[in-house]
Write a protein that holds these residues in place. Structure first.
Motif, PDB file in Angstrom:
ATOM      1  N   VAL A 110       0.890  -1.158   0.000  1.00 38.56           N
ATOM      2  CA  VAL A 110       0.000   0.000   0.000  1.00 38.56           C
ATOM      3  C   VAL A 110       0.929   1.209   0.000  1.00 38.56           C
ATOM      4  CG1 VAL A 110      -1.788   1.280   1.221  1.00 38.56           C
ATOM      5  CG2 VAL A 110      -1.779  -1.220   1.305  1.00 38.56           C
ATOM      6  N   ASP A 111       1.093   1.819  -1.170  1.00 37.87           N
ATOM      7  CA  ASP A 111       2.073   2.888  -1.344  1.00 37.87           C
ATOM      8  C   ASP A 111       3.423   2.432  -0.793  1.00 37.87           C
ATOM      9  OD1 ASP A 111      -0.018   4.223  -2.534  1.00 37.87           O
ATOM     10  OD2 ASP A 111      -0.568   5.303  -0.735  1.00 37.87           O
ATOM     11  N   SER A 112       3.990   3.117   0.222  1.00 37.15           N
ATOM     12  CA  SER A 112       5.335   2.714   0.667  1.00 37.15           C
ATOM     13  C   SER A 112       5.323   1.717   1.833  1.00 37.15           C
ATOM     14  CB  SER A 112       6.165   3.947   1.020  1.00 37.15           C
ATOM     15  OG  SER A 112       5.454   4.802   1.862  1.00 37.15           O
ATOM     16  N   LEU A 113       4.169   1.144   2.122  1.00 36.32           N
ATOM     17  CA  LEU A 113       4.077   0.168   3.212  1.00 36.32           C
ATOM     18  C   LEU A 113       3.944  -1.245   2.625  1.00 36.32           C
ATOM     19  CD1 LEU A 113       3.847   0.577   6.376  1.00 36.32           C
ATOM     20  CD2 LEU A 113       1.419   0.124   6.092  1.00 36.32           C
ATOM     21  N   ALA A 114       4.834  -2.148   3.049  1.00 37.63           N
ATOM     22  CA  ALA A 114       4.726  -3.543   2.618  1.00 37.63           C
ATOM     23  C   ALA A 114       3.819  -4.286   3.599  1.00 37.63           C
ATOM     24  CB  ALA A 114       6.115  -4.178   2.597  1.00 37.63           C
ATOM     25  N   VAL A 115       2.906  -5.071   3.083  1.00 30.15           N
ATOM     26  CA  VAL A 115       1.911  -5.743   3.930  1.00 30.15           C
ATOM     27  C   VAL A 115       1.952  -7.243   3.670  1.00 30.15           C
ATOM     28  CG1 VAL A 115      -0.532  -5.891   4.541  1.00 30.15           C
ATOM     29  CG2 VAL A 115       0.411  -3.703   3.739  1.00 30.15           C
ATOM     30  N   THR A 116       2.065  -8.027   4.727  1.00 28.24           N
ATOM     31  CA  THR A 116       1.975  -9.479   4.605  1.00 28.24           C
ATOM     32  C   THR A 116       0.804  -9.976   5.443  1.00 28.24           C
ATOM     33  OG1 THR A 116       4.384  -9.602   4.428  1.00 28.24           O
ATOM     34  CG2 THR A 116       3.220 -11.659   4.852  1.00 28.24           C
ATOM     35  N   PRO A 117      -0.276 -10.426   4.802  1.00 31.50           N
ATOM     36  CA  PRO A 117      -1.369 -11.021   5.569  1.00 31.50           C
ATOM     37  C   PRO A 117      -1.046 -12.487   5.875  1.00 31.50           C
ATOM     38  CG  PRO A 117      -1.992 -10.834   3.247  1.00 31.50           C
ATOM     39  CD  PRO A 117      -0.555 -10.386   3.358  1.00 31.50           C
ATOM     40  N   TYR A 130      -2.029  -9.350  10.194  1.00 31.91           N
ATOM     41  CA  TYR A 130      -1.090  -8.647   9.311  1.00 31.91           C
ATOM     42  C   TYR A 130       0.272  -8.375   9.955  1.00 31.91           C
ATOM     43  CZ  TYR A 130      -5.151  -7.528   6.423  1.00 31.91           C
ATOM     44  OH  TYR A 130      -6.263  -7.615   5.627  1.00 31.91           O
ATOM     45  N   VAL A 131       1.307  -8.418   9.095  1.00 29.84           N
ATOM     46  CA  VAL A 131       2.609  -7.821   9.410  1.00 29.84           C
ATOM     47  C   VAL A 131       2.806  -6.700   8.394  1.00 29.84           C
ATOM     48  CG1 VAL A 131       5.106  -8.155   9.390  1.00 29.84           C
ATOM     49  CG2 VAL A 131       3.630  -9.909  10.393  1.00 29.84           C
ATOM     50  N   VAL A 132       3.173  -5.510   8.880  1.00 30.51           N
ATOM     51  CA  VAL A 132       3.441  -4.394   7.965  1.00 30.51           C
ATOM     52  C   VAL A 132       4.878  -3.912   8.180  1.00 30.51           C
ATOM     53  CG1 VAL A 132       1.036  -3.657   7.842  1.00 30.51           C
ATOM     54  CG2 VAL A 132       2.544  -2.637   9.562  1.00 30.51           C
ATOM     55  N   SER A 133       5.467  -3.380   7.111  1.00 30.02           N
ATOM     56  CA  SER A 133       6.869  -2.978   7.189  1.00 30.02           C
ATOM     57  C   SER A 133       7.149  -1.779   6.290  1.00 30.02           C
ATOM     58  CB  SER A 133       7.757  -4.158   6.759  1.00 30.02           C
ATOM     59  OG  SER A 133       9.102  -3.745   6.677  1.00 30.02           O
TER      60      SER A 133
END
Ligand SMILES: [Zn+2]
Ligand SMILES: [Zn+2]
Length: 257
Positions: A110-117, A130-133
């Protein structure tokens, strides 16, 4: 810099904000529209500054405010097919809201956020957490899970920050006033984690990079903050007051990873 804060946590409504630069997302929105807007303001945010909502599952304390907020503020919504189907069946999905379907373990940005569900055992149609990075630090959010799994432990190892469900104290739940069927649902394999479950889960993770551990989704009837914090502190080998607390009314204020 990855930052995060909570608008509120518990069976009365959950909403967490994660941000890096100008990218700000909410994980769940279980509060009504006015309440969400008011609490965002408390964190110094206008609703239009939130670009997306990542939904974990259809239960009202997580998804109750998602479509109202998204419709009012043109916010993108990310959710699994099962969660969307459940919300549509309840008449809670609003036409015209931009929906992005996701799958467990398929990472996206999501734009500059990496998301791992990642998938979790819970009594919903297709729940994820979720993990977000921001590319440097990782924040994991884990609530609404009946049993930990090897998969969950792998995903949550090596994080900088963890918001972890401590739903109930087993003795308080079983000696409390809830009907038997509800006690069995909460305490069952597709319900919620109790303090000891969360202590064990945290103890099994790679904790070497953890700088933030926050106890979340506490039951107001069946738990007490000091019990939850003590349990997580035992797993961390730290003092109880190092463990953060997400409350129903206040959530918690900004933390920097
Ligand atoms: Zn919940
Ligand atoms: Zn739930």
């Amino acid at each position: 810099m990855l930052r995060f804060a909570s608008l509120g946590s518990g069976s009365g409504g959950n909403c967490l904000v994660a941000a890096t630069g100008d990218t700000r997302v909410m994980i769940d929105c279980g509060l009504n529209l006015r309440d969400t807007e008011r609490r965002l303001e408390r964190l110094g945010l206008a609703p239009s500054q939130v670009c997306a909502i990542l939904v974990t599952h259809e239960h009202g304390d997580h998804a109750g405010g998602v479509f109202d907020f998204a419709a009012a503020h043109s916010t993108r919504v990310y959710l699994t097919h099962g969660t969307l189907a459940a919300l549509q069946a309840e008449g809670k999905a609003i036409e015209g809201v931009r929906v992005n379907l996701i799958r467990g373990r398929e990472a996206f940005a999501v734009d500059s956020l990496a998301v791992t569900p990642f998938t979790v055992p819970h009594d919903a149609r297709e729940p994820v957490q979720y993990v977000v990075s921001d590319g440097a630090a990782k924040l994991g959010v884990l609530t609404d899970i009946g049993t930990s799994t090897a998969h969950v432990q792998e995903v949550l190892s090596g994080l900088e920050a963890l918001v972890l469900e401590c739903n109930y104290d087993r003795d308080m739940l079983w000696s409390g006033a809830y009907p038997k069927w509800l006690k069995e649902r909460i305490g069952g394999p597709f319900g919620h984690l109790d303090n000891r479950d969360s202590e064990r889960l945290l103890g099994a993770l790679d904790r070497s990079r953890l700088r933030h551990v926050i106890a979340a989704h506490l039951s107001q009837q069946n738990n007490r903050p000091e019990l939850a914090r003590a349990a997580l502190a035992r797993a961390m080998g730290c003092s109880d007051d190092w463990i953060g607390l997400a409350t129903q009314d206040e959530g918690f204020s900004w933390r920097d990873c």
